[in-house]
Motif scaffolding. Structure first.
Motif, mmCIF file in Angstrom:
data_model
loop_
_atom_site.group_PDB
_atom_site.id
_atom_site.type_symbol
_atom_site.label_atom_id
_atom_site.label_comp_id
_atom_site.label_asym_id
_atom_site.label_seq_id
_atom_site.Cartn_x
_atom_site.Cartn_y
_atom_site.Cartn_z
ATOM 1 N N ASP A 1 0.841 -1.306 -0.052
ATOM 2 C CA ASP A 1 0.028 0.150 0.044
ATOM 3 C C ASP A 1 0.850 1.299 0.130
ATOM 4 O O ASP A 1 1.949 1.436 0.636
ATOM 5 C CB ASP A 1 -0.928 0.082 1.094
ATOM 6 N N LYS A 2 0.489 2.219 -0.677
ATOM 7 C CA LYS A 2 1.373 3.347 -1.105
ATOM 8 C C LYS A 2 0.761 4.428 0.179
ATOM 9 O O LYS A 2 -0.213 4.267 0.685
ATOM 10 C CB LYS A 2 0.772 4.209 -2.133
ATOM 11 N N LYS B 1 -0.009 7.823 1.479
ATOM 12 C CA LYS B 1 -0.602 9.283 1.022
ATOM 13 C C LYS B 1 -1.178 9.736 2.354
ATOM 14 O O LYS B 1 -1.768 9.607 3.171
ATOM 15 C CB LYS B 1 -1.743 8.925 -0.048
ATOM 16 N N LYS C 1 -12.424 13.576 -0.706
ATOM 17 C CA LYS C 1 -12.532 12.435 -1.139
ATOM 18 C C LYS C 1 -12.914 11.075 -0.541
ATOM 19 O O LYS C 1 -13.168 10.230 -0.943
ATOM 20 C CB LYS C 1 -11.251 12.328 -2.386
ATOM 21 N N ALA C 2 -12.253 11.228 0.713
ATOM 22 C CA ALA C 2 -12.610 10.128 1.683
ATOM 23 C C ALA C 2 -13.752 9.958 2.272
ATOM 24 O O ALA C 2 -13.967 9.073 3.004
ATOM 25 C CB ALA C 2 -11.218 10.046 2.764
ATOM 26 N N LYS D 1 -16.169 6.884 3.218
ATOM 27 C CA LYS D 1 -15.377 5.704 2.331
ATOM 28 C C LYS D 1 -15.175 4.630 3.808
ATOM 29 O O LYS D 1 -14.805 5.481 4.741
ATOM 30 C CB LYS D 1 -14.207 6.160 1.691
ATOM 31 N N ASP E 1 -10.560 1.377 1.711
ATOM 32 C CA ASP E 1 -10.754 -0.014 1.004
ATOM 33 C C ASP E 1 -10.791 0.305 -0.529
ATOM 34 O O ASP E 1 -10.380 -0.577 -1.332
ATOM 35 C CB ASP E 1 -12.173 -0.611 1.386
ATOM 36 N N GLU E 2 -11.214 1.523 -0.939
ATOM 37 C CA GLU E 2 -11.647 1.688 -2.358
ATOM 38 C C GLU E 2 -10.471 1.741 -3.143
ATOM 39 O O GLU E 2 -10.486 0.980 -4.066
ATOM 40 C CB GLU E 2 -12.500 3.098 -2.484
ATOM 41 N N ASP E 3 -9.458 2.467 -2.703
ATOM 42 C CA ASP E 3 -8.240 2.605 -3.709
ATOM 43 C C ASP E 3 -6.961 2.235 -2.740
ATOM 44 O O ASP E 3 -5.884 2.385 -3.402
ATOM 45 C CB ASP E 3 -8.307 4.169 -4.048
ATOM 46 N N GLY E 4 -6.992 1.679 -1.558
ATOM 47 C CA GLY E 4 -5.841 1.594 -1.007
ATOM 48 C C GLY E 4 -4.804 2.582 -0.502
ATOM 49 O O GLY E 4 -3.764 2.210 -0.045
ATOM 50 N N LYS E 5 -5.575 3.851 -0.543
ATOM 51 C CA LYS E 5 -4.678 5.028 -0.007
ATOM 52 C C LYS E 5 -4.410 5.047 1.423
ATOM 53 O O LYS E 5 -5.502 4.601 1.943
ATOM 54 C CB LYS E 5 -5.085 6.230 -0.503
#
Length: 139
Positions: A39-40, A42, A75-76, A79, A97-101
Motif C-alpha cells: 500500500d502506498k 499518502k 474524497k475520503a 468511504k 478500502d476503495e483505492d488502498g490509499k
C-alpha cells in the motif's frame, strides 16, 4: 439491530464464554482484513483535534467509515477503511478500502465504527463493560 429508546442494540455471542449479551451498536466494530504490504503512503489534509473528550476506542484491524468531509480533500468522506496502526490513543493510520490509499494521523473524531447486518459476523466490543471482547452477531 433493535431500538430501545434512542439507541440501537444488537444481540451478540461472546466468543470466549458463548454468552449472548445485548450491546449498543455504537459500542461494536468489525475487525477488518489486513491491507497488503504494497500500500502506498499518502497523506490527507491535517485532521481536526479530537480534544480527548471521548475515551479512545481505536484498535488495529478495525473497519471504520470516514465521517469528516474535509479529510483527504473530501474524497475520503463516507468511504470505508481499515485501521492499520494506532499511533496515539485518539489518532491512527488507515488504509481506504476503495483505492488502498493510506492516510496517516487520522483523528478518532473523524471516524465511526462499521457494524455489518449479516448474522455470524465477528465483531469487537470497543466501548462499555465488555470492551476488548470478541463476539459474533446474533441479531
Amino acid at each position: 439491530p433493535r431500538e430501545r429508546g434512542r439507541s440501537a442494540y444488537a444481540s451478540v455471542r461472546l466468543v470466549a464464554s458463548e454468552e449472548v449479551v445485548e450491546v449498543r451498536c455504537k459500542e461494536l466494530a468489525e475487525p477488518g482484513r489486513s491491507p497488503s504490504k504494497g500500500d502506498k503512503d499518502k497523506k490527507g489534509k491535517p485532521p481536526r483535534r479530537s480534544g480527548g473528550r471521548s475515551p479512545p476506542w481505536l484498535h488495529s484491524g478495525l473497519r471504520v467509515r470516514v465521517v469528516d468531509k474535509h479529510l483527504g480533500t473530501g474524497k475520503a468522506y463516507l468511504k470505508k477503511a481499515v485501521v492499520v496502526d494506532v499511533v496515539e490513543p485518539h489518532r491512527c493510520d488507515v488504509v481506504l478500502d476503495e483505492d488502498g490509499k493510506r492516510m496517516n494521523g487520522v483523528s478518532q473524531s473523524c471516524l465511526e465504527t462499521v457494524v455489518p447486518k449479516a448474522k455470524g459476523t465477528k465483531l469487537l466490543v470497543v466501548k462499555g463493560g465488555s470492551r476488548g471482547r470478541v463476539c459474533t452477531l446474533v441479531k
